[in-house]
Design an enzyme around this catalytic site. Structure first.
Site, PDB file in Angstrom:
ATOM      1  CG  ASP A   1       6.131 -54.975 -25.826  1.00  0.00           C
ATOM      2  OD1 ASP A   1       5.349 -55.555 -25.308  1.00  0.00           O
ATOM      3  OD2 ASP A   1       6.508 -53.887 -26.370  1.00  0.00           O
TER       4      ASP A   1
ATOM      5  CE1 TYR B   1       4.233 -58.803  -7.538  1.00  0.00           C
ATOM      6  CE2 TYR B   1       2.691 -59.614  -4.980  1.00  0.00           C
ATOM      7  CZ  TYR B   1       3.847 -59.854  -6.195  1.00  0.00           C
ATOM      8  OH  TYR B   1       5.158 -60.781  -6.416  1.00  0.00           O
TER       9      TYR B   1
ATOM     10  CE  LYS C   1       2.773 -60.826  -9.230  1.00  0.00           C
ATOM     11  NZ  LYS C   1       3.068 -61.464 -10.888  1.00  0.00           N
TER      12      LYS C   1
END
Length: 303
Positions: A77, A174, A178
């Protein structure tokens, strides 16, 4: 690109987030070029992640080995620094301190992305969780992995993103995630350059990930049946295309010249000569300019 069929035979790579999608494609293609690849993620035979998908890191490792490399699955993780530290310590112990390629491809943000609402109407904790999952994991992984490269005075860091321009990506968190990943590559490149280590960001075009194939109700073998639902899907690319782009970069002795740049599969296939798994050379930027720019505007200049 070199004609050697195993140009990465002496290479040790870590693909963080290699369970599926672009990360899996990169891991397998690094293996096809001969690399030893540590592939990590939260989905394994021991249990699925919260994404609850069937792909596992063990399956990716098997594909790496079948392609000609050596795949080593390590359930990790990457939001937990102690797990990442243990992973890097293991690589250092097993590979005599060697790590040549680090690929930060951890994502897992699809179910966290709200495409319908502006920032002020979104759930804040969900958005912040996306950033922790998609950006902090990359920072944590680089923090522990980079010392191995710095000590050797060589290496390549690859930050996997979506889009290599400043164009807005349609959803606040988002887009922030990115775009931040591209900046991670730029910042790492600045700090790593004196140590002979390169860092780049890279984007695929319209990626035929497992989730995307499921969305269209097709498989990789029948993916063209999805074109009836979305004509743009005809210009999509398999994860292998992205993987071959990264393998080409890893094998390029002049990769430092690209350090700090945001690259794309469509900008690299002509230079390195690779193809997609079916022998085609998708170019989503060219498709955008021809068929989508009039409606949606220019794709944008590369960052």
């Amino acid at each position: 690109m070199t004609t050697d069929t195993r140009p990465l035979a002496r290479t040790v790579a870590l693909v963080a987030g290699g369970t599926r999608g672009g990360g899996r494609g990169i891991a397998v293609e690094l293996g096809a070029a001969g690399a030893t690849v540590y592939v990590t993620g939260r989905s394994s035979g021991a249990g699925r992640s919260d994404l609850d998908r069937p792909e596992t890191i063990e399956d990716t490792a098997k594909r790496i080995t079948a392609a000609g490399g050596r795949g080593i699955a390590v359930r990790t993780d990457h939001s937990r620094p102690e797990e990442v530290r243990a992973l890097v310590d293991r690589i250092a112990a097993e590979q005599d301190g060697r790590l040549d390629v680090l690929v930060n491809s951890v994502w897992g943000g699809d179910p966290l992305t709200d495409w319908e609402h502006p920032l002020w109407e979104q759930d804040l904790e969900t958005g912040l969780r996306l950033l922790r999952q998609a950006v902090e994991t990359h920072v944590i992984t680089s923090r522990f992995a980079l010392p191995l490269m710095v000590a050797r005075g060589s290496g390549l860091v690859v930050e996997v993103t979506d889009g290599n321009t400043a164009r807005y990506r349609g959803s606040f968190f988002y887009d922030l995630a990115k775009s931040a990943v591209i900046r991670l590559a730029f910042a790492q490149a600045a700090e790593l350059r004196p140590h002979g280590v390169a860092a780049v960001a890279i984007t695929p075009g319209f990626l035929r990930s497992e989730a995307m194939l499921d969305h269209f109700g097709v498989t990789e073998a029948t993916w063209r049946d999805g074109v009836a639902q979305d004509p743009d899907f005809a210009h999509s690319e398999s994860p292998a295309y992205l993987g071959r782009a990264v393998a080409a970069l890893a094998a390029d002795p002049q990769v430092m010249a690209k350090s700090g740049r945001a690259l794309a599969t469509w900008g690299l296939y002509g230079e390195y000569g690779f193809t997609d798994a079916d022998g085609t050379r998708p170019d989503f930027a060219a498709h955008w300019a021809k068929s989508l720019e009039a409606e949606h505007g220019p794709l944008g200049d590369p960052l």
